[in-house]
Design an enzyme around this catalytic site. Structure first.
Site, PDB file in Angstrom:
ATOM      1  N   LYS A  92      -6.276   7.384  12.009  1.00  0.00           N
ATOM      2  CA  LYS A  92      -6.546   7.810  10.695  1.00  0.00           C
ATOM      3  C   LYS A  92      -7.068   9.494  10.733  1.00  0.00           C
ATOM      4  CE  LYS A  92      -7.581   3.232   9.072  1.00  0.00           C
ATOM      5  NZ  LYS A  92      -8.567   2.431   8.516  1.00  0.00           N
ATOM      6  N   ARG A 128       0.822  -1.133  -0.060  1.00  0.00           N
ATOM      7  CA  ARG A 128       0.059  -0.067  -0.028  1.00  0.00           C
ATOM      8  C   ARG A 128       0.996   1.038  -0.133  1.00  0.00           C
ATOM      9  NH1 ARG A 128      -3.897   0.119   4.596  1.00  0.00           N
ATOM     10  NH2 ARG A 128      -4.904  -1.830   3.779  1.00  0.00           N
ATOM     11  N   CYS A 133     -13.910  -1.895   6.256  1.00  0.00           N
ATOM     12  CA  CYS A 133     -12.952  -1.225   4.954  1.00  0.00           C
ATOM     13  C   CYS A 133     -13.739  -0.192   3.911  1.00  0.00           C
ATOM     14  CB  CYS A 133     -11.942  -2.381   4.424  1.00  0.00           C
ATOM     15  SG  CYS A 133     -11.017  -3.308   5.584  1.00  0.00           S
ATOM     16  N   LYS A 191      -4.003   1.415  14.833  1.00  0.00           N
ATOM     17  CA  LYS A 191      -3.843   2.559  13.734  1.00  0.00           C
ATOM     18  C   LYS A 191      -4.683   3.829  14.144  1.00  0.00           C
ATOM     19  CE  LYS A 191      -6.128  -0.759  11.387  1.00  0.00           C
ATOM     20  NZ  LYS A 191      -7.001  -1.494  10.203  1.00  0.00           N
ATOM     21  N   CYS A 235     -15.023  -3.414  -0.674  1.00  0.00           N
ATOM     22  CA  CYS A 235     -13.721  -3.551  -0.281  1.00  0.00           C
ATOM     23  C   CYS A 235     -13.077  -4.709  -0.938  1.00  0.00           C
ATOM     24  CB  CYS A 235     -13.561  -3.766   1.345  1.00  0.00           C
ATOM     25  SG  CYS A 235     -14.307  -5.659   1.629  1.00  0.00           S
ATOM     26  N   CYS A 288     -16.471  -8.397   5.329  1.00  0.00           N
ATOM     27  CA  CYS A 288     -16.687  -8.959   6.811  1.00  0.00           C
ATOM     28  C   CYS A 288     -16.756  -7.479   7.656  1.00  0.00           C
ATOM     29  CB  CYS A 288     -15.152  -9.470   7.215  1.00  0.00           C
ATOM     30  SG  CYS A 288     -13.791  -8.063   7.737  1.00  0.00           S
ATOM     31  N   CYS A 304      -7.599 -10.983   0.967  1.00  0.00           N
ATOM     32  CA  CYS A 304      -7.678 -10.521   2.316  1.00  0.00           C
ATOM     33  C   CYS A 304      -8.053 -11.716   3.215  1.00  0.00           C
ATOM     34  CB  CYS A 304      -8.966  -9.601   2.387  1.00  0.00           C
ATOM     35  SG  CYS A 304      -9.104  -9.059   4.246  1.00  0.00           S
ATOM     36  N   ARG A 358      -2.048   6.524   9.834  1.00  0.00           N
ATOM     37  CA  ARG A 358      -1.859   5.817   8.478  1.00  0.00           C
ATOM     38  C   ARG A 358      -1.906   7.011   7.275  1.00  0.00           C
ATOM     39  NH1 ARG A 358      -3.871   0.752   8.193  1.00  0.00           N
ATOM     40  NH2 ARG A 358      -3.473  -0.496  10.148  1.00  0.00           N
TER      41      ARG A 358
HETATM   42 FE1  SRM Z   1      -9.123  -1.886   6.004  1.00  0.00          FE
HETATM   43  C1  SRM Z   1      -7.917  -4.777   7.598  1.00  0.00           C
HETATM   44  C2  SRM Z   1      -8.077  -3.550   3.277  1.00  0.00           C
HETATM   45  C3  SRM Z   1      -9.803   1.047   4.638  1.00  0.00           C
HETATM   46  C4  SRM Z   1     -10.720  -0.994   8.794  1.00  0.00           C
HETATM   47  N1  SRM Z   1      -8.063  -3.731   5.637  1.00  0.00           N
HETATM   48  C5  SRM Z   1      -7.754  -4.752   6.588  1.00  0.00           C
HETATM   49  C6  SRM Z   1      -6.627  -5.590   5.560  1.00  0.00           C
HETATM   50  C7  SRM Z   1      -5.302  -5.066   5.780  1.00  0.00           C
HETATM   51  C8  SRM Z   1      -6.864  -7.284   6.157  1.00  0.00           C
HETATM   52  C9  SRM Z   1      -5.884  -7.788   7.231  1.00  0.00           C
HETATM   53  O1  SRM Z   1      -5.712  -6.895   8.167  1.00  0.00           O
HETATM   54  O2  SRM Z   1      -5.387  -8.669   6.936  1.00  0.00           O
HETATM   55  C10 SRM Z   1      -7.227  -5.745   4.233  1.00  0.00           C
HETATM   56  C11 SRM Z   1      -6.328  -5.921   3.269  1.00  0.00           C
HETATM   57  C12 SRM Z   1      -7.249  -6.556   1.942  1.00  0.00           C
HETATM   58  C13 SRM Z   1      -6.512  -6.528   0.770  1.00  0.00           C
HETATM   59  O3  SRM Z   1      -6.344  -7.597   0.189  1.00  0.00           O
HETATM   60  O4  SRM Z   1      -6.049  -5.627  -0.088  1.00  0.00           O
HETATM   61  C14 SRM Z   1      -7.771  -4.084   4.509  1.00  0.00           C
HETATM   62  N2  SRM Z   1      -8.861  -1.356   4.192  1.00  0.00           N
HETATM   63  C15 SRM Z   1      -8.428  -2.180   3.005  1.00  0.00           C
HETATM   64  C16 SRM Z   1      -8.709  -1.319   2.057  1.00  0.00           C
HETATM   65  C17 SRM Z   1      -7.748  -1.660   0.746  1.00  0.00           C
HETATM   66  C18 SRM Z   1     -10.014  -1.510   1.440  1.00  0.00           C
HETATM   67  C19 SRM Z   1     -10.352  -1.274  -0.017  1.00  0.00           C
HETATM   68  O5  SRM Z   1     -11.117  -2.047  -0.628  1.00  0.00           O
HETATM   69  O6  SRM Z   1     -10.356  -0.202  -0.387  1.00  0.00           O
HETATM   70  C20 SRM Z   1      -8.460  -0.014   2.251  1.00  0.00           C
HETATM   71  C21 SRM Z   1      -7.127   0.632   2.609  1.00  0.00           C
HETATM   72  C22 SRM Z   1      -7.179   1.935   2.976  1.00  0.00           C
HETATM   73  C23 SRM Z   1      -5.716   2.528   2.874  1.00  0.00           C
HETATM   74  O7  SRM Z   1      -5.545   3.147   2.121  1.00  0.00           O
HETATM   75  O8  SRM Z   1      -5.339   2.932   3.811  1.00  0.00           O
HETATM   76  C24 SRM Z   1      -9.113  -0.046   3.747  1.00  0.00           C
HETATM   77  N3  SRM Z   1     -10.002  -0.418   6.461  1.00  0.00           N
HETATM   78  C25 SRM Z   1     -10.195   0.741   5.883  1.00  0.00           C
HETATM   79  C26 SRM Z   1     -11.165   1.549   6.387  1.00  0.00           C
HETATM   80  C27 SRM Z   1     -12.096   2.679   5.827  1.00  0.00           C
HETATM   81  C28 SRM Z   1     -11.176   3.951   6.016  1.00  0.00           C
HETATM   82  O9  SRM Z   1      -9.961   4.000   6.652  1.00  0.00           O
HETATM   83  O10 SRM Z   1     -11.546   5.235   5.576  1.00  0.00           O
HETATM   84  C29 SRM Z   1     -11.431   0.803   7.742  1.00  0.00           C
HETATM   85  C30 SRM Z   1     -12.622   1.444   8.683  1.00  0.00           C
HETATM   86  C31 SRM Z   1     -12.151   2.744   9.575  1.00  0.00           C
HETATM   87  C32 SRM Z   1     -11.386   2.567  10.644  1.00  0.00           C
HETATM   88  O11 SRM Z   1     -10.256   2.169  10.617  1.00  0.00           O
HETATM   89  O12 SRM Z   1     -12.197   2.265  11.543  1.00  0.00           O
HETATM   90  C33 SRM Z   1     -10.679  -0.364   7.614  1.00  0.00           C
HETATM   91  N4  SRM Z   1      -9.038  -2.641   8.049  1.00  0.00           N
HETATM   92  C34 SRM Z   1      -9.880  -2.244   9.011  1.00  0.00           C
HETATM   93  C35 SRM Z   1     -10.107  -3.078   9.962  1.00  0.00           C
HETATM   94  C36 SRM Z   1     -10.749  -2.903  11.599  1.00  0.00           C
HETATM   95  C37 SRM Z   1     -10.184  -1.777  12.504  1.00  0.00           C
HETATM   96  C38 SRM Z   1     -10.821  -1.787  13.553  1.00  0.00           C
HETATM   97  O13 SRM Z   1     -10.470  -0.845  14.418  1.00  0.00           O
HETATM   98  O14 SRM Z   1     -11.407  -2.580  14.182  1.00  0.00           O
HETATM   99  C39 SRM Z   1      -9.086  -4.019   9.680  1.00  0.00           C
HETATM  100  C40 SRM Z   1      -8.666  -5.206  10.620  1.00  0.00           C
HETATM  101  C41 SRM Z   1      -7.718  -4.958  11.661  1.00  0.00           C
HETATM  102  O15 SRM Z   1      -7.260  -3.814  11.605  1.00  0.00           O
HETATM  103  O16 SRM Z   1      -7.497  -5.710  12.480  1.00  0.00           O
HETATM  104  C42 SRM Z   1      -8.572  -3.732   8.346  1.00  0.00           C
HETATM  105 FE1  SF4 Z   2     -10.763  -7.559   4.305  1.00  0.00          FE
HETATM  106 FE2  SF4 Z   2     -13.166  -7.185   6.110  1.00  0.00          FE
HETATM  107 FE3  SF4 Z   2     -11.489  -5.414   5.068  1.00  0.00          FE
HETATM  108 FE4  SF4 Z   2     -12.904  -6.294   3.236  1.00  0.00          FE
HETATM  109  S1  SF4 Z   2     -13.665  -5.550   5.249  1.00  0.00           S
HETATM  110  S2  SF4 Z   2     -10.866  -5.897   2.919  1.00  0.00           S
HETATM  111  S3  SF4 Z   2     -13.021  -8.354   3.934  1.00  0.00           S
HETATM  112  S4  SF4 Z   2     -10.768  -6.725   6.219  1.00  0.00           S
END
Ligand code: SRM
Ligand code: SF4
Length: 570
Positions: free
Chosen positions: A212, A73, A479, A210, A430, A475, A436, A142
């Site tokens: 943001k 990323r 995201c 994290k 997502c 899930c 993922c 981030r």
């Molecule tokens: Fe996310 C984890 C993809 C935006 C909340 N996110 C992941 C992981 C890295 C899975 C992992 O931990 O193994 C995913 C990788 C998937 C892949 O194969 O690429 C993933 N997140 C993404 C992306 C690529 C989704 C997308 O389709 O665009 C986004 C990348 C953003 C970036 O450029 O930095 C992405 N993730 C978000 C957002 C939206 C936002 O930030 O605006 C959220 C919700 C907002 C937030 O942070 O609360 C988000 N991602 C999570 C979470 C839950 C965090 C939490 O506090 O509970 C996880 C799981 C974790 O961190 O344990 C996670």
């Molecule tokens: Fe993976 Fe869940 Fe984030 Fe989708 S919402 S990219 S399934 S961690």
């Protein structure tokens, strides 16, 4: 007394400021993986180890190692990419990744399926394009998002510049990134123990989780400002930017069945001037560093610190650290959260084309060579690209005489200037499967087909061109920020989703659970009658998310900014 800190806290402490044994692991050719502990540290360098889940079962049967690869990323504050950078990144996608660039929901690029032996070369190629991947993941600040597009107006430009400054200010100072990835640029020696002052802001433990930051410019809430730990909302009075409202404690992630985890919209904490933004951000971030939960990672985001401690004590401590009170928040008003797809003219008279990119995936498909088209536009030069938090791209800074040429290139490659419906135009999914590791259900590979089915319903209701926000995630981690969508779908298991309804169209109110464990045909069965009713019964200007509440389909949120009160299930 036993030390109750979570495993990752020990890992960070022992990592010598994010070095771990990553460099050694890259040299081991007998496996496509790196050590489990290094996978946690690798996140701080912007990469995740993953495996192709489509072939997991088959490889296990054959007793083969999982098909490991790495997601990378980028750190692209404010989403701005020059034409020459686009060309270089497009080359990276061909040479090292799976032939696609993936625009994320935080307006940056991800590369998928980079194999271990190419990881270092890919990082170097990214660096040659004058980007890095530092802190794109991990327990740090981030990628910082800003209202797209910096070229639109002076306020948008300021939001972009602040995003850059915030991103640079909070970048980890550790030399680990340069040592591991950028051969020949040993900026710090690795003699141990690591220097105590290597991370002046973060310290040895970095953040509990994290963090943001985003910058929004009303009336468009294209960054979903209330979904982030820290948000700044531009306040413009008499045509002048006077400062920024400050929001704290937003976040989307939760775990199914774990009621102590929940999505939450941020609270308005106060107001500051542009000059004060970085100082305020540092006070909030370092307070979360000090107060955040280091024992339970599931409760370690700022939103839980604020839930547990209360906004007033949190604000008082921020003010104590600043040495002065924060001014009171000023009125603000959002009207939408989606991107305005199509051509727009900026304050400087240049043209900007927001192009709908389905789920952010820039790749060529039969009959629609999107990636080739964008590459040709980048090759011609003279424009910028801006990635948006809605997973779209803006071809920016276009002179009037270039417009027809750009349209012709897109047309020649089968790329439409808009989406097939207002629902698709306002959709986010997502990544989910196959990369993922946390996905419980499909998302990016399924939402397009679900929308096609729902377009049949939209036609019956006469709503094909209406802007209705739909978002899907594989899930509950959120995201794609699904809890802020008028129609939200969250994966529960293969082919099954929880359906949420009733969020505000401007990103200021979350939705509510409406149906559990529903598959494609049931989703259409449930949503279609609501769309038909909406078309018949809506009041002037009423949005779908507001209608389902007024019509009693879901109950209104009674108070508070989590959605655990009063669920209506069908
Ligand atoms: Fe996310 C984890 C993809 C935006 C909340 N996110 C992941 C992981 C890295 C899975 C992992 O931990 O193994 C995913 C990788 C998937 C892949 O194969 O690429 C993933 N997140 C993404 C992306 C690529 C989704 C997308 O389709 O665009 C986004 C990348 C953003 C970036 O450029 O930095 C992405 N993730 C978000 C957002 C939206 C936002 O930030 O605006 C959220 C919700 C907002 C937030 O942070 O609360 C988000 N991602 C999570 C979470 C839950 C965090 C939490 O506090 O509970 C996880 C799981 C974790 O961190 O344990 C996670
Ligand atoms: Fe993976 Fe869940 Fe984030 Fe989708 S919402 S990219 S399934 S961690």
């Amino acid at each position: 007394m036993t030390d109750k800190r979570s495993k990752n806290e020990f890992l960070k402490e022992a990592s010598h400021y994010l070095r771990g044994t990553i460099a050694d692991g890259l040299a081991h050719v007998e496996t496509g993986a790196i050590a489990e502990e290094d996978t946690q540290l690798l996140k701080f360098h912007g990469s995740y180890m993953q495996d192709n889940r489509d072939v997991r079962g088959e490889r296990t049967k054959k007793k083969l190692e999982k098909a490991f690869s790495f997601m990378i990323r980028l750190r692209i504050p404010g989403g701005l990419v020059t034409a020459s950078q686009w060309r270089q990144l497009d080359d990276v996608a061909t040479t090292y990744a799976n032939g696609s660039l993936r625009i994320t929901t935080r307006a940056t690029f991800q590369f998928h399926e980079v194999i271990k032996s190419n990881l270092k070369r890919t990082m170097q190629a990214i660096n040659a394009a004058e980007f890095d991947t530092r802190a794109a993941c991990g327990d740090v600040n981030r990628g910082v998002m800003a209202a797209a597009n910096p070229h639109l107006s002076p306020v948008h430009r300021t939001a972009y510049e602040l995003a850059r400054r915030a991103s640079d200010h909070f970048i980890p100072r550790s030399g680990a990134y340069h040592e591991i990835w950028l051969a020949g640029e040993q900026v710090k020696d690795v003699s141990r123990p690591a220097k105590e002052d290597e991370e002046p802001i973060y310290g040895r433990f970095y953040l509990p989780r994290k963090f943001k930051i985003v910058f929004a410019v009303p009336p468009v809430n294209d960054v979903d400002v209330l979904a982030h730990d820290l948000g700044f909302i531009a306040v413009v009075e008499n045509g002048e930017l006077v400062g920024w409202n400050v929001t704290v404690g937003g976040g989307m992630g939760m775990t199914h069945g774990e009621t102590r985890t929940f999505p939450r919209t941020g609270d308005l904490m106060g107001f500051c001037t542009t000059d004060e933004v970085i100082e305020v951000a540092e006070a909030v971030l370092t307070l979360q560093r000090d107060w955040g939960n280091r024992e339970n990672r599931a409760r370690a985001r700022l939103k839980y610190t604020i839930e547990d401690r209360g906004l007033a004590p949190f604000r008082a401590e921020v003010e104590r650290r600043l040495g002065r009170p924060l001014a009171e928040a000023r009125p603000f008003h959002f009207t939408s959260m989606g991107d305005q797809v199509g051509w727009r003219q900026g304050a400087d008279k240049k043209w900007h084309l927001t192009l709908f990119i389905e789920n952010g995936r820039v790749k060529d498909m039969p009959g629609r060579a999107l990636r080739t088209a964008l590459r040709e536009i980048a090759d011609a030069g003279g424009v910028d690209f801006v990635l948006t938090g809605n997973q779209n791209v803006i071809i920016a800074n276009v002179a009037a005489r270039q417009k027809a040429k750009i349209e012709a290139v897109l047309k020649a490659h089968g790329v439409e200037l808009t989406a097939t419906s207002g629902l698709r135009r306002n959709s986010i999914a997502c990544v989910a499967l196959p990369t993922c590791g946390l996905a419980l259900a499909e998302s990016e590979r399924f939402l397009p087909e679900l929308i096609t089915a729902l377009e049949g319903s939209l036609d019956k209701a006469g709503l094909r061109d209406d802007d209705i926000v739909i978002r899907m995630t594989g899930c509950p981690n959120g995201c794609g920020r699904p809890y802020l969508a008028e129609i939200g779908l969250v994966g529960r298991g293969p082919g099954l989703y929880n359906l949420y309804l009733g969020a505000a169209h401007d990103g200021t109110r979350m939705n509510k659970l409406y149906a559990q464990d529903v598959g494609k045909s049931r989703i259409v069965e449930l949503v279609e009658p609501l769309l038909i009713r909406y078309a018949k019964e809506r009041e002037q200007g009423e949005r779908f998310g507001d209608f389902v509440i007024r019509a009693g389909v879901v109950k209104p949120t009674l108070g508070g900014n989590t959605f655990h009160d009063d669920v209506t299930l069908v």
